[in-house]
Write an enzyme that holds these catalytic residues in place. Sequence first.
Site, PDB file in Angstrom:
ATOM      1  N   TYR A 190      40.435  38.155  50.274  1.00 31.62           N
ATOM      2  CA  TYR A 190      41.625  38.655  49.979  1.00 31.62           C
ATOM      3  C   TYR A 190      42.756  38.550  51.029  1.00 31.62           C
ATOM      4  O   TYR A 190      42.216  38.662  52.241  1.00 31.62           O
ATOM      5  CB  TYR A 190      41.682  40.397  49.658  1.00 31.62           C
ATOM      6  CG  TYR A 190      42.884  40.922  49.577  1.00 31.62           C
ATOM      7  CD1 TYR A 190      43.645  40.898  48.535  1.00 31.62           C
ATOM      8  CD2 TYR A 190      43.329  41.505  50.693  1.00 31.62           C
ATOM      9  CE1 TYR A 190      45.180  41.380  48.413  1.00 31.62           C
ATOM     10  CE2 TYR A 190      44.688  42.103  50.688  1.00 31.62           C
ATOM     11  CZ  TYR A 190      45.577  41.991  49.790  1.00 31.62           C
ATOM     12  OH  TYR A 190      46.804  42.374  49.499  1.00 31.62           O
ATOM     13  N   HIS A 241      40.538  45.883  50.446  1.00 30.26           N
ATOM     14  CA  HIS A 241      41.100  45.725  48.920  1.00 30.26           C
ATOM     15  C   HIS A 241      40.219  46.268  47.832  1.00 30.26           C
ATOM     16  O   HIS A 241      39.856  45.516  47.055  1.00 30.26           O
ATOM     17  CB  HIS A 241      41.629  44.388  48.789  1.00 30.26           C
ATOM     18  CG  HIS A 241      42.941  44.508  48.073  1.00 30.26           C
ATOM     19  ND1 HIS A 241      43.022  43.799  46.651  1.00 30.26           N
ATOM     20  CD2 HIS A 241      44.310  44.674  48.282  1.00 30.26           C
ATOM     21  CE1 HIS A 241      44.148  43.943  46.189  1.00 30.26           C
ATOM     22  NE2 HIS A 241      44.956  44.368  47.072  1.00 30.26           N
TER      23      HIS A 241
END
Length: 441
Positions: A190, A241
């Site tokens: 991410y 995330h």
Amino acid sequence: MKRRDLIKLALASYVPAEAIAWQARRGMPSPKIKDVQVIATAPAGLRLVVVKVVTDQDGLYGYGCGTFTQRADLVVDAVERYLKPFLIGKPADRIDDTWQACYNSSYWRNSPVLNNAISGVDQALWDIKGRQAGMPVYQLLGGKNREAVDTYRHASGSEISQCLDQAKKLIEEGQRYVRIQVGTPGEAAYGAGRGNVQRPASVLHNGPYYNSNTYIARTIKLFEAARKELGDEIQLLHDSHERIHPTQALQMGKDIEQFKLFFWEDPLSPEDVAWFRRIRQHTTTPLAMGELFTHPLEWMDLISERLIDFIRCHLTMIGGLTPARKLATLCEAFNVRTAWHGPGDVSPIGHAANATLDLTIPNFGIQEFSAFNERVQEVFSGCPTLKNGYMYVNDTPGWGIEVNEAAAKKYPFGANESGERKLYNGGWGEVRKRDGTIIKQ
């Protein structure tokens, strides 16, 4: 005419002095909502939804952010097909009452689509009230608690060296808080590139893949290098995330303590918030959570049990400024600080709403900031500005932002999209584990 009739007539036309004085103080009559419009634009390639509420008083209108990039067209329909006919003729100055009416009118509540649609209206009504008063919205909320808003920005790269080079540039520009993310070779980490490596034979599908163990090991190395090269004074942040398992989060929380992060964001998904009770017992690293929250029950226990240090909600996802004010007050009672979500898929109006709350609440923590490119500033004049790591809003009434609707039309949805973004109408694709299992992202 008889004397009795004259007395009745006089009494009927009599207006108490107090009422006359009140009307004089009040000035113009309460504005009514005459029209609700949607401005759909993507000057930076990300789909922004702006709601414009027009009143029956000449020149009195307001703008609000209702941006849900991944499902932008649905928000447009929710505003135009449902909220607009519901709102026409309603008073524009009863903001909380209007919020409650919109929220309850759908019966099923707390969806990100509906919340964003309501947010657009809600923020537009605050803009109208500020324009009526001739004041920026922060003055209507009690005035400033601080002079400016401290921000953090993102440094990332496919390699650790690339991430740290970006971080150094941000520090040179005056940033004291920097979020760092590094890619994992070949994998869909991410917030960072994946680099070019040969695809392993162990990957059993053709799409993007991710391995949480590799991510954790790589991130620990990033923190080690960051502290060595950037020093101890720079405040570091990181976003997992929600891509790791709760038991991995327990271990990772221990491992990163030594690096003294300002906060660790979203180690878990909203579905796993009960695990925060255990994570809290295993690490002193400050925890930030809430980017994906849409429902009050998702944050109530985390706040009241003091299981997190920062609330990270995306203001439009929870319904706008009105509910965010109440959330900030709740957090204040439990000494939880704010860190509102502020990525590129928030319009400048949304950033102004973030900053307005940041300026006016005592429990402000930090604000995520994403710079506005020239096209965004062409569409939105009066954007918040950044100087020496601080964000400033202007002192023009309302949000202090005007929208150039002709310029907005130059950047329609999808115009600058490619790949999965274009294929999925602005939405995200999928990321899987090596064996093909879908991950949360």
